[in-house]
Design a protein around this motif. Structure first.
Motif, short mmCIF file in Angstrom:
data_model
loop_
_atom_site.label_atom_id
_atom_site.label_comp_id
_atom_site.label_asym_id
_atom_site.label_seq_id
_atom_site.Cartn_x
_atom_site.Cartn_y
_atom_site.Cartn_z
N ASP A 104 0.84 -1.21 0.00
CA ASP A 104 0.00 0.00 0.00
C ASP A 104 0.87 1.26 0.00
OD1 ASP A 104 -2.13 -1.76 0.18
OD2 ASP A 104 -2.51 -1.36 2.30
N ASP A 105 1.90 1.29 0.84
CA ASP A 105 2.79 2.44 0.92
C ASP A 105 3.55 2.65 -0.40
OD1 ASP A 105 2.00 2.88 3.54
OD2 ASP A 105 3.81 1.97 4.41
N LEU A 106 4.04 1.56 -0.98
CA LEU A 106 4.75 1.68 -2.26
C LEU A 106 3.82 2.15 -3.37
CD1 LEU A 106 7.19 -1.35 -2.21
CD2 LEU A 106 7.78 1.07 -2.27
N TYR A 107 2.59 1.69 -3.35
CA TYR A 107 1.61 2.12 -4.35
C TYR A 107 1.46 3.65 -4.29
CZ TYR A 107 -2.82 2.70 -6.80
OH TYR A 107 -3.80 3.11 -7.66
N ARG A 108 1.30 4.19 -3.10
CA ARG A 108 1.15 5.65 -2.94
C ARG A 108 2.40 6.38 -3.44
NH1 ARG A 108 -1.84 3.85 1.39
NH2 ARG A 108 -0.09 3.80 2.84
N LYS A 109 3.59 5.85 -3.12
CA LYS A 109 4.83 6.49 -3.57
C LYS A 109 4.95 6.48 -5.09
CE LYS A 109 8.72 6.31 -1.42
NZ LYS A 109 9.98 5.88 -0.81
N VAL A 110 4.57 5.36 -5.70
CA VAL A 110 4.66 5.22 -7.15
C VAL A 110 3.68 6.19 -7.83
CG1 VAL A 110 4.12 3.64 -9.05
CG2 VAL A 110 5.58 2.88 -7.18
N GLY A 130 -1.19 -6.56 -4.13
CA GLY A 130 -0.18 -5.76 -4.79
C GLY A 130 -0.69 -5.04 -6.02
N PHE A 131 0.24 -4.61 -6.87
CA PHE A 131 -0.07 -3.83 -8.07
C PHE A 131 1.09 -3.94 -9.05
CE2 PHE A 131 2.46 -1.14 -5.38
CZ PHE A 131 3.25 -0.39 -6.24
N THR A 132 0.89 -3.40 -10.25
CA THR A 132 1.94 -3.35 -11.27
C THR A 132 2.02 -1.93 -11.80
OG1 THR A 132 1.57 -5.66 -11.89
CG2 THR A 132 2.74 -4.29 -13.48
N CYS A 133 3.26 -1.47 -12.00
CA CYS A 133 3.48 -0.15 -12.57
C CYS A 133 4.57 -0.24 -13.63
CB CYS A 133 3.90 0.85 -11.49
SG CYS A 133 5.52 0.52 -10.74
N ARG A 134 4.72 0.85 -14.37
CA ARG A 134 5.84 0.99 -15.29
C ARG A 134 6.71 2.12 -14.76
NH1 ARG A 134 4.27 0.37 -21.53
NH2 ARG A 134 6.38 -0.43 -21.56
N ASP A 135 8.00 1.89 -14.71
CA ASP A 135 8.88 2.97 -14.28
C ASP A 135 8.90 4.05 -15.38
OD1 ASP A 135 10.79 2.28 -16.25
OD2 ASP A 135 12.20 1.45 -14.82
N PRO A 136 9.51 5.19 -15.14
CA PRO A 136 9.49 6.27 -16.14
C PRO A 136 10.07 5.89 -17.50
CG PRO A 136 10.12 7.15 -14.02
CD PRO A 136 10.08 5.65 -13.87
N HIS A 137 10.82 4.79 -17.57
CA HIS A 137 11.39 4.35 -18.84
C HIS A 137 10.57 3.27 -19.52
CE1 HIS A 137 14.75 6.40 -16.94
NE2 HIS A 137 15.13 6.64 -18.17
N GLY A 138 9.59 2.71 -18.82
CA GLY A 138 8.71 1.71 -19.42
C GLY A 138 8.87 0.30 -18.90
N VAL A 139 9.82 0.05 -18.00
CA VAL A 139 10.00 -1.30 -17.44
C VAL A 139 8.88 -1.56 -16.44
CG1 VAL A 139 11.54 -2.77 -16.08
CG2 VAL A 139 12.49 -1.22 -17.80
N PHE A 140 8.31 -2.75 -16.50
CA PHE A 140 7.23 -3.13 -15.60
C PHE A 140 7.79 -3.63 -14.27
CE2 PHE A 140 5.25 -3.61 -19.74
CZ PHE A 140 3.99 -3.10 -19.54
N PHE A 141 7.20 -3.17 -13.17
CA PHE A 141 7.51 -3.67 -11.84
C PHE A 141 6.20 -4.06 -11.18
CE2 PHE A 141 11.37 -1.46 -12.75
CZ PHE A 141 12.34 -2.23 -12.13
N SER A 142 6.07 -5.35 -10.86
CA SER A 142 4.93 -5.84 -10.09
C SER A 142 5.39 -5.98 -8.65
CB SER A 142 4.44 -7.19 -10.62
OG SER A 142 3.95 -7.04 -11.93
N ILE A 143 4.60 -5.45 -7.73
CA ILE A 143 4.93 -5.49 -6.32
C ILE A 143 3.80 -6.22 -5.62
CG2 ILE A 143 5.20 -4.08 -4.23
CD1 ILE A 143 6.04 -2.46 -7.45
N GLY A 144 4.13 -7.24 -4.82
CA GLY A 144 3.08 -7.99 -4.14
C GLY A 144 3.60 -8.83 -3.00
N THR A 145 2.67 -9.38 -2.26
CA THR A 145 3.01 -10.19 -1.08
C THR A 145 3.18 -11.67 -1.40
OG1 THR A 145 0.66 -10.40 -0.55
CG2 THR A 145 1.87 -8.60 0.52
N TYR A 146 2.85 -12.08 -2.62
CA TYR A 146 3.00 -13.50 -2.98
C TYR A 146 4.48 -13.86 -3.09
CZ TYR A 146 2.58 -17.86 -5.59
OH TYR A 146 2.66 -19.16 -6.00
N ARG A 147 4.91 -14.84 -2.30
CA ARG A 147 6.32 -15.23 -2.23
C ARG A 147 6.68 -16.37 -3.17
NH1 ARG A 147 9.27 -13.05 1.22
NH2 ARG A 147 10.73 -14.76 1.42
N GLY A 148 5.71 -16.90 -3.86
CA GLY A 148 5.94 -18.05 -4.71
C GLY A 148 5.40 -19.31 -4.09
N HIS A 149 5.04 -20.27 -4.89
CA HIS A 149 4.48 -21.52 -4.42
C HIS A 149 5.46 -22.22 -3.47
CE1 HIS A 149 2.00 -25.06 -4.46
NE2 HIS A 149 3.06 -25.79 -4.70
N GLY A 150 4.99 -22.58 -2.31
CA GLY A 150 5.83 -23.29 -1.35
C GLY A 150 6.60 -22.39 -0.40
#
Length: 153
Positions: A104-110, A130-150
């Motif tokens: 949530d905090d990172l979403y507000r900063k982005v 979480g959420f997904t954004c594009r940095d100012p150059h166009g690279v996608f960054f997904s931010i979330g709490t999912y750590r991966g299966h297992g």
């Protein structure tokens, strides 16, 4: 090659491996303006500079530590690079955060930084917040709490 960073990365136990070894996977990105990309990644997303080598605006090699384990490597686009990509400023990276409030905090900063949100902040059916954004150059960054299966522990 000059190290232009005086910042030392701090290693955390949240998300780092239990064997005390360096992360085994390092996403690598090429940017048309690597210095500006580093500023966004540090100032907005919360990475810390471990090493930045290069002269002037050129970045030959940079390592940025993610505070919850792992990191990124990046550099400036160079036509003679053996790792030359068809296009700089391209890619997608997933960043794990420890809890909903951090996402949530990172979403507000982005949003405040003016980055483009491509997937609004939400809860996923597989358990991530979480959420997904594009940095100012166009690279996608997904931010979330999912750590991966297992790795839900």
């Amino acid at each position: 090659m000059t190290n232009t960073s005086e910042t030392t990365a701090t290693r955390t136990t949240t998300g780092s491996d239990s064997l005390g070894q360096a992360p085994g996977v390092w996403p690598c990105l090429i940017y048309s303006d690597a210095r500006a990309a580093i500023r966004f990644l540090v100032d907005t997303l919360g990475f810390s500079e471990s090493a930045v080598y290069g002269e002037g605006e050129r970045v030959d090699h940079a390592e940025l530590a993610w505070p919850y384990g792992g990191g990124l490597m990046l550099g400036s686009s160079k036509p003679d690079s053996p790792l030359r990509q068809k296009q700089a400023d391209d890619g997608s990276v997933y960043l794990v955060v420890p809890e909903d409030s951090v996402a949530d905090d990172l979403y507000r900063k982005v949003v405040d930084a003016g980055a483009t949100i491509t997937v609004e902040l939400r809860d996923e059916d597989y358990g991530s917040h979480g959420f997904t954004c594009r940095d100012p150059h166009g690279v996608f960054f997904s931010i979330g709490t999912y750590r991966g299966h297992g790795y839900a522990g």
